[in-house]
Design an enzyme around this catalytic site. Structure first.
Site: not given
Ligand code: EPZ
Length: 437
Positions: A121, A23-24, A311
């Protein structure tokens, strides 16, 4: 399909399931197609809600999306993107975070982008500050409006040197999707290097991009003038693989996950084995089973790749309720990812959450008001309960708990699980689970 399921627990899951493209990765691959000047072909696309949301979003941008000859094949033709009327897109963003990744591709194609308030989510604040800062560094002007973000690039997008404060998956993808057609070279430090990101890089390379992955999370992108289409078969969904593995262990069953690849699962497999699960890597996938005996408690910390995925923790925690002793899970990626344990406790589990970092590495959430560590005392006898699905991964964990429990559970809000798990009801039935709508 109804939005509630009755699960009669206590039957070990046995049989085989097949996982398709991650999915991701798939959702990002669909966005990447907008960058090309020719149609792209994506194979093994799962029939899940997130794919439908991105498909609708792309269609609103005049990308022609049609099913290809092979089941699960999508053909994406971005020839008419310049004719798009984008006023409607805010209606469709509510359930997904993908729209923000359209910024770079739309800026390249149209010179501007409107990104409505995002969904996804509720597992933490999920800000997009890294995304917006990166876009600004490429030369974009970002205006926040009451309904979303207006982004323009009157002077085009230019390669730059960036360093992310945290290796965010989404922000790394944002930089990749923007830099490939920006003028000049971009150097990204502290990039995320999840397998889905490497797969996105491979796909962009097929389109004509020049991207180097150096050691120490440094990615260098040399902007090119044009990109073509791609034909790509995505990596399998490693979150779904771990979900079925945990379900096999928690129900004392035996499940062959067809399509699973060892290389994506190495960190998970080590933990699975330490808990007392057995697995066998075959030519077609990975078979996971409960070999008998007591399961053992473990201490894990979630982390960015190659660490233990955030996840993976929710399904695994259900299996850990069946392990003898105290297991510790320190969640370092999201600040609010233990909301689901109340439901497990209501079913008979003994899980306590803490604000402290209960792991070797102090994380960003320590000494703040975030309950981001959990201690699971087991083994616990789980019993059926009424459950409401809070988010995608937690929802699947609720299902696993209901399958492992004695008696019947009514699980409400199961449509959320469709966001990321293809045909999960049919798969559960094929594995011998007693579920009805
Ligand atoms: C991706 O989310 C996935 N979603 C998530 O899967 C997954 O849990 C996550 O990566 C980590 O592996 C998709 O790919 C659609 P991040 P993403 O940016 O890209 C902080 C699932 O159930 N952050 O790596 O949104 C954020 O708050 C989902 O399939 C900032 O602070 O995750 C988090 O604490 C849920 N500022 C951390 O970084 C930003 O601008 C990691 O988030 C961006 C992120």
């Amino acid at each position: 399909m109804t939005d509630a399921l009755t699960v009669h627990g206590g039957t070990p899951l046995r049989g085989q399931v097949r996982v398709r493209g991650a999915k991701n990765l798939v959702s990002k691959a669909m966005v990447a197609a907008v960058l090309g000047d020719a149609p792209s072909r994506l194979y093994d696309v799962p029939r899940i809600r997130d794919v439908e949301v991105v498909r609708t979003l792309l269609e609103l941008h005049e990308v022609r999306v049609r099913d290809g000859a092979e089941p699960g094949e999508l053909v994406l033709d971005p020839a008419n993107v310049e004719q798009a009327q984008v006023d409607e897109i805010n209606v469709h963003a509510g359930s997904s975070r993908i729209p923000v990744l359209l910024c770079g591709p739309l800026l390249h194609r149209l010179g501007h982008a409107f990104i409505p308030d995002l969904g996804g989510c509720n597992i933490g604040g999920r800000p997009i500050d890294f995304h917006l800062q990166s876009l600004r560094e490429f030369g974009a002007i970002v205006d926040k409006t009451p309904t979303g973000l207006d982004i323009s690039a009157p002077n085009g997008l230019h390669g730059t040197k960036l360093a992310l404060p945290y290796p965010s998956v989404g922000a790394t993808e944002q930089v990749l999707l923007t830099a490939v057609l920006a003028e000049g070279v971009t150097e990204l430090r502290n990039a995320a290097v999840e397998p889905e990101i490497v797969d996105l890089i491979c796909l962009l390379q097929k389109m004509g991009a020049i991207i180097q992955v150096h050691t120490d999370r440094v990615i260098e992108i040399e902007g090119v003038q044009r990109l073509g289409g791609y034909a790509h078969r995505p990596i399998p969904d490693r979150i779904e693989v771990a979900s079925w593995a945990a379900a096999a262990l928690a129900t004392r069953g035996d499940v062959l996950v067809r399509g699973a690849r060892q290389v994506d699962m190495m960190t998970f497999l080590n933990v699975f084995r330490s808990v007392g699960g057995a697995f066998e890597v075959t030519d077609t996938g990975i078979r996971f089973w409960y070999p008998g005996g007591e399961l053992s408690a473990v201490a894990i910390e979630t982390d960015v790749h190659p660490g233990f995925m955030t996840d993976w923790q929710q399904p695994l925690v259900v299996a850990l309720t069946q392990a003898r002793g105290l297991s510790i899970v320190h969640e370092t990626v999201y600040e609010r990812r233990f909301g689901y344990v109340d439901a497990l406790n209501a079913m008979g589990a003994t899980i306590q959450v803490y604000r402290e970092c209960l792991g070797g590495t102090p994380c960003r959430w320590g000494r703040r008001n975030f309950q981001h560590s959990a201690v699971i005392a087991g083994p616990s006898k789980l019993h059926g309960a009424d459950l409401v699905v809070p988010d995608l991964r937690a929802g699947f964990s609720h299902l696993i708990a209901a399958l492992a429990a004695e008696g019947a559970s009514r699980v409400y809000g199961v449509q959320l699980i469709n966001r990321g798990y293809e045909d999960f009801e049919a798969k559960l039935r094929a594995l011998g689970a007693h579920v009805d709508g």
